[in-house]
Design an enzyme around this catalytic site. Structure first.
Site, mmCIF file in Angstrom:
data_model
loop_
_atom_site.group_PDB
_atom_site.id
_atom_site.type_symbol
_atom_site.label_atom_id
_atom_site.label_comp_id
_atom_site.label_asym_id
_atom_site.label_seq_id
_atom_site.Cartn_x
_atom_site.Cartn_y
_atom_site.Cartn_z
ATOM 1 N N SER A 8 0.839 -1.206 0.000
ATOM 2 C CA SER A 8 0.000 0.000 0.000
ATOM 3 C C SER A 8 0.868 1.248 0.000
ATOM 4 C CB SER A 8 -0.899 0.005 1.233
ATOM 5 O OG SER A 8 -1.463 1.288 1.383
ATOM 6 N N HIS A 31 -1.156 -1.333 -4.227
ATOM 7 C CA HIS A 31 -2.431 -1.002 -3.575
ATOM 8 C C HIS A 31 -2.521 0.512 -3.393
ATOM 9 C CE1 HIS A 31 -5.843 -2.094 -0.898
ATOM 10 N NE2 HIS A 31 -5.447 -1.089 -0.135
ATOM 11 N N ASP A 33 -4.843 3.517 -2.031
ATOM 12 C CA ASP A 33 -5.965 3.835 -1.143
ATOM 13 C C ASP A 33 -6.540 5.201 -1.475
ATOM 14 O OD1 ASP A 33 -6.084 1.581 0.794
ATOM 15 O OD2 ASP A 33 -4.004 2.169 1.153
ATOM 16 N N ASP A 173 -6.495 -6.451 4.619
ATOM 17 C CA ASP A 173 -5.857 -5.131 4.587
ATOM 18 C C ASP A 173 -5.929 -4.510 5.971
ATOM 19 O OD1 ASP A 173 -4.985 -2.567 3.966
ATOM 20 O OD2 ASP A 173 -6.674 -2.073 2.647
HETATM 21 C C1 DX5 Z 1 -6.177 1.596 5.625
HETATM 22 C C2 DX5 Z 1 -5.790 1.235 4.222
HETATM 23 C C3 DX5 Z 1 -4.651 0.321 4.155
HETATM 24 C C4 DX5 Z 1 -3.372 0.831 4.802
HETATM 25 C C5 DX5 Z 1 -2.760 -0.355 5.468
HETATM 26 O O1 DX5 Z 1 -7.473 2.031 5.692
HETATM 27 O O2 DX5 Z 1 -6.857 0.635 3.528
HETATM 28 O O3 DX5 Z 1 -4.392 -0.132 2.831
HETATM 29 O O4 DX5 Z 1 -2.457 1.395 3.933
HETATM 30 O O5 DX5 Z 1 -1.652 0.065 6.179
HETATM 31 P P1 DX5 Z 1 -0.879 -0.895 7.194
HETATM 32 O O6 DX5 Z 1 -0.408 -2.068 6.401
HETATM 33 O O7 DX5 Z 1 0.227 -0.037 7.702
HETATM 34 O O8 DX5 Z 1 -1.863 -1.293 8.256
HETATM 35 ZN ZN ZN Z 2 -6.369 -0.291 1.602
#
Ligand code: DX5
Ligand code: ZN
Length: 221
Positions: A8, A31, A33, A173
């Protein structure tokens, strides 16, 4: 389905996105967001950035839309070049129509569930989808702690997929790291989003390889 890793970019340096995208080129997906400050209390990026990212990397883009009115906005992310588009069922007015539209435009259609949203009411929709995303944190921010209480939901989704004989990927996720990925893989997840565990590492590409190896070993057990 074999293990796939989707780093992400929420945890990347937004001033150097092209470089950061290329830093994980061994990953299966990138990914991205998308947050609108309404569905979640955070604001990130939109269609023009997705278009530019698509030109900056050969890794396919996995767009996670944390936005209101996905029925209205999601198709534009397919046009922007995303290979997979995930909308939240909590925000969609007509999830079946939306999934069909995403597929018809040529992308993989995916539906996400927040931690408090159960899978059971949506069992009949699963054949309309290419991927189901079980959130393992409340959406909105990177770097949150993994919610262990989601493991039973991951197991239930896996058994529904198997029972119906579906070719449906199960993505998770939130809080995915070397500490948590094995539990998720054992519970039946096969597509792993990781933000801080990849971009917080000294070598993001090596972090992707290590997460993949851990998940593959856990799935083989
Ligand atoms: C959070 C996002 C994720 C985020 C995950 O709402 O959808 O994709 O980037 O981050 P980590 O892996 O640090 O929890
Ligand atoms: Zn995400």
């Amino acid at each position: 389905m074999s293990v796939q890793i989707s780093p992400s970019i929420l945890s990347a340096d937004f001033a150097r996105l092209a470089e950061e995208a290329r830093a994980v080129e061994g990953a299966d997906w990138l990914h991205v967001d998308v947050m609108d400050n309404h569905f979640v209390p955070n604001l990130t990026l939109g269609v023009p950035v997705v278009e530019s990212l698509g030109r900056a990397t050969s890794t396919p883009i996995d767009c996670h839309l944390m936005i209101e009115e996905p029925d209205r906005w999601a198709p534009a992310y397919v046009d922007a070049g995303a290979g997979s588009v995930t909308f939240h069922v909590e925000a969609a007015a007509a999830p079946v129509r939306l999934a069909r539209e995403i597929r018809a435009k040529g992308a993989r259609a995916s539906m996400a569930l927040k931690p408090a949203t159960p899978i059971e009411p949506y069992e009949d929709l699963l054949p309309e989808l290419d991927m189901l995303l079980v959130m393992t944190v409340e959406p909105g921010f990177g770097g949150q702690a993994f919610l262990d209480i989601m493991l039973p939901k991951i197991r239930r989704v896996r058994s529904l997929i198997d029972r119906h004989g579906l070719d449906l990927w199960l993505q998770i996720d939130g809080g995915v790291s070397s500490e948590t990925i094995e539990r998720c893989a054992e519970a039946g997840a096969d597509v792993f989003v990781a933000g801080s565990a990849v971009y917080g590492a000294e070598d993001p590409a090596a972090a992707v390889r290590a997460l993949r190896a851990q998940a593959q070993a856990a799935r083989a057990r």
